[in-house]
Each structure stands twice: as structure tokens, then as C-alpha cells.
Design a protein around this motif. Structure first.
Motif, mmCIF file in Angstrom:
data_model
loop_
_atom_site.group_PDB
_atom_site.id
_atom_site.type_symbol
_atom_site.label_atom_id
_atom_site.label_comp_id
_atom_site.label_asym_id
_atom_site.label_seq_id
_atom_site.Cartn_x
_atom_site.Cartn_y
_atom_site.Cartn_z
ATOM 1 N N THR A 166 127.703 -10.137 0.565
ATOM 2 C CA THR A 166 127.179 -10.441 -0.763
ATOM 3 C C THR A 166 126.244 -11.644 -0.716
ATOM 4 N N ALA A 167 125.387 -11.711 -1.708
ATOM 5 C CA ALA A 167 124.487 -12.869 -1.828
ATOM 6 C C ALA A 167 125.298 -14.145 -1.977
ATOM 7 N N ALA A 168 126.383 -14.074 -2.725
ATOM 8 C CA ALA A 168 127.231 -15.262 -2.923
ATOM 9 C C ALA A 168 127.808 -15.750 -1.601
ATOM 10 N N ARG A 169 128.219 -14.823 -0.764
ATOM 11 C CA ARG A 169 128.793 -15.190 0.538
ATOM 12 C C ARG A 169 127.721 -15.782 1.455
ATOM 13 N N LEU A 170 126.536 -15.162 1.465
ATOM 14 C CA LEU A 170 125.435 -15.709 2.264
ATOM 15 C C LEU A 170 125.063 -17.100 1.771
ATOM 16 N N ALA A 171 125.038 -17.282 0.453
ATOM 17 C CA ALA A 171 124.697 -18.590 -0.117
ATOM 18 C C ALA A 171 125.753 -19.634 0.233
ATOM 19 N N ALA A 172 127.023 -19.246 0.163
ATOM 20 C CA ALA A 172 128.112 -20.191 0.440
ATOM 21 C C ALA A 172 128.057 -20.708 1.871
ATOM 22 N N PHE A 173 127.609 -19.878 2.796
ATOM 23 C CA PHE A 173 127.580 -20.281 4.207
ATOM 24 C C PHE A 173 126.696 -21.499 4.433
ATOM 25 N N HIS A 174 125.641 -21.649 3.639
ATOM 26 C CA HIS A 174 124.741 -22.798 3.792
ATOM 27 C C HIS A 174 124.690 -23.684 2.545
ATOM 28 N N GLY A 175 125.589 -23.442 1.601
ATOM 29 C CA GLY A 175 125.615 -24.275 0.406
ATOM 30 C C GLY A 175 124.378 -24.106 -0.468
ATOM 31 N N LEU A 176 123.929 -22.879 -0.638
ATOM 32 C CA LEU A 176 122.728 -22.590 -1.417
ATOM 33 C C LEU A 176 123.103 -22.004 -2.779
ATOM 34 N N PRO A 177 122.218 -22.096 -3.764
ATOM 35 C CA PRO A 177 122.475 -21.461 -5.061
ATOM 36 C C PRO A 177 122.378 -19.936 -4.930
ATOM 37 N N ALA A 178 123.457 -19.249 -5.236
ATOM 38 C CA ALA A 178 123.534 -17.800 -5.022
ATOM 39 C C ALA A 178 122.496 -17.029 -5.835
ATOM 40 N N ALA A 179 122.304 -17.391 -7.094
ATOM 41 C CA ALA A 179 121.357 -16.646 -7.935
ATOM 42 C C ALA A 179 119.933 -16.747 -7.381
ATOM 43 N N TYR A 180 119.574 -17.923 -6.912
ATOM 44 C CA TYR A 180 118.234 -18.117 -6.377
ATOM 45 C C TYR A 180 118.082 -17.404 -5.032
ATOM 46 N N LEU A 181 119.116 -17.466 -4.199
ATOM 47 C CA LEU A 181 119.072 -16.762 -2.921
ATOM 48 C C LEU A 181 118.998 -15.259 -3.148
ATOM 49 N N ASN A 182 119.695 -14.765 -4.156
ATOM 50 C CA ASN A 182 119.669 -13.338 -4.455
ATOM 51 C C ASN A 182 118.241 -12.855 -4.729
ATOM 52 N N LYS A 183 117.424 -13.684 -5.363
ATOM 53 C CA LYS A 183 116.019 -13.319 -5.611
ATOM 54 C C LYS A 183 115.267 -13.129 -4.298
ATOM 55 N N GLN A 184 115.562 -13.965 -3.323
ATOM 56 C CA GLN A 184 114.898 -13.850 -2.019
ATOM 57 C C GLN A 184 115.390 -12.594 -1.297
ATOM 58 N N LEU A 185 116.670 -12.307 -1.426
ATOM 59 C CA LEU A 185 117.219 -11.103 -0.817
ATOM 60 C C LEU A 185 116.608 -9.848 -1.450
ATOM 61 N N GLN A 186 116.399 -9.883 -2.754
ATOM 62 C CA GLN A 186 115.775 -8.740 -3.436
ATOM 63 C C GLN A 186 114.326 -8.558 -2.958
ATOM 64 N N ALA A 187 113.617 -9.666 -2.757
ATOM 65 C CA ALA A 187 112.249 -9.580 -2.234
ATOM 66 C C ALA A 187 112.259 -8.965 -0.838
ATOM 67 N N MET A 188 113.241 -9.341 -0.034
ATOM 68 C CA MET A 188 113.327 -8.756 1.314
ATOM 69 C C MET A 188 113.741 -7.288 1.247
ATOM 70 N N ALA A 189 114.524 -6.917 0.244
ATOM 71 C CA ALA A 189 114.894 -5.506 0.078
ATOM 72 C C ALA A 189 113.663 -4.677 -0.292
ATOM 73 N N ARG A 190 112.831 -5.209 -1.185
ATOM 74 C CA ARG A 190 111.594 -4.502 -1.551
ATOM 75 C C ARG A 190 110.669 -4.327 -0.345
ATOM 76 N N ALA A 191 110.740 -5.258 0.588
ATOM 77 C CA ALA A 191 109.900 -5.199 1.795
ATOM 78 C C ALA A 191 110.547 -4.372 2.911
ATOM 79 N N GLY A 192 111.751 -3.864 2.686
ATOM 80 C CA GLY A 192 112.416 -3.042 3.693
ATOM 81 C C GLY A 192 113.042 -3.825 4.831
ATOM 82 N N ILE A 193 113.305 -5.096 4.606
ATOM 83 C CA ILE A 193 113.926 -5.933 5.643
ATOM 84 C C ILE A 193 115.446 -5.870 5.541
ATOM 85 N N VAL A 194 115.948 -5.929 4.322
ATOM 86 C CA VAL A 194 117.378 -5.762 4.080
ATOM 87 C C VAL A 194 117.556 -4.587 3.131
#
Length: 160
Positions: free
Chosen positions: A27-55
Motif C-alpha cells: 500500500t501507499a501508506a506502507r511505502l510512505a511509512a518506510f521512509h516517514g513520508l506523507p502517504a497522500a502525497y506519495l500516493n499521487k506519485q505512485l498514481q503518476a507512475m501507474a499512468r506511465a506503466g511503471i507500477v
């Protein structure tokens, strides 16, 4: 070229998902927790990578993100482009055509500064395109042999 922290976050996510492997969604929350990042903001980056076919993402229990391609098939440039966009780092606005300089006829040829900046932009893009997430993972694993297993364990075991 200055890239934002979003690129760093995205690369670390690819890196960690590469160590977790293709069978586990995180989950985005789990990925964010690993580095102490804001989950909602990280989720936006993950969505951008999903649109690009990376994740790719999956919903529901056991859902989350996983790499859509093998780490060998994801270049650093793929990630940078997904997060920052494809535009060149420099954009010439042709100021040489303004003021008195505009009357001197230099605009009949390519802008010397623009040409130099495009060459530099191409060089860093080629460098990033020549490196994969797998390359980073291998370097990390050679430097810290026990860490890939620790990373995978952290993401695949329950934490309170």
C-alpha cells in the motif's frame, strides 16, 4: 537540473518494490511509512507512475502497488519522466530577439545558449536512460548484502 523530492520518493518506491518482488502488493501508506513520508502525497506519485506503466495498482484486501515491469526494464529516466514530465529542463524564450540585440540579426541562426543547454539536457537524459532500477538494486545489494532481505521482511510482515 534540479529534480524535486518526488523523484527521490518515486525511485525509492521502485527500489523497495523491486526487493519485495512481483508477488506482493504494497500500500501507499506502507511505502510512505518506510521512509516517514506523507502517504497522500506519495500516493499521487505512485498514481503518476501507474499512468506511465511503471507500477500497477490493485484494489481490495491484499491490494496496493507492485512494479508493472521487471526492475531491469525500468530506467531512471522512465521514473523522472513519469514524475516531472517529458519537457526539457531548459526552455529558450528567445530573449535575443528583444531590445537592441533583436535588430542585430542573430536570430537567423540557432541560439548558441539554447544549443548548449539542449546538449546538456540530452546528456543527462541519456545517462538516466542508461541506468535501471535493477542497477541501483545491485549496487545497494553489493554494498549492504543483508539489507534487501530486511527490506522485503519489513514490507511483508505485519507491524503494529
Amino acid at each position: 537540473m534540479r529534480m524535486g523530492e518526488r523523484v527521490e520518493w518515486a525511485l525509492h518506491c521502485c527500489f523497495n518494490l523491486g526487493f519485495v518482488g512481483p508477488d506482493v502488493a504494497v500500500t501507499a501508506a506502507r511505502l510512505a511509512a518506510f521512509h516517514g513520508l506523507p502517504a497522500a502525497y506519495l500516493n499521487k506519485q505512485l498514481q503518476a507512475m501507474a499512468r506511465a506503466g511503471i507500477v500497477e495498482s490493485s484494489q481490495g484486501p491484499g491490494g496496493g502497488f507492485r512494479l508493472a515491469r521487471s526492475p531491469q526494464q525500468i530506467t531512471l529516466m522512465d521514473v523522472v519522466t513519469a514524475i516531472e514530465g517529458p519537457d526539457p529542463a531548459f526552455r529558450c524564450t528567445e530573449i535575443r530577439e528583444r531590445g537592441p540585440a533583436g535588430m542585430w540579426g542573430t536570430s537567423q541562426r540557432a541560439c548558441t545558449i539554447d544549443a548548449a543547454m539542449r546538449q546538456a539536457d540530452l546528456a543527462w537524459r541519456r545517462s538516466l536512460a542508461g541506468q535501471t532500477v535493477a542497477d541501483l538494486m545491485a549496487t545497494f545489494q553489493n554494498t549492504y548484502p543483508a539489507m534487501p532481505d530486511r527490506i522485503k521482511d519489513w514490507f511483508t510482515t505485519a507491524h503494529a
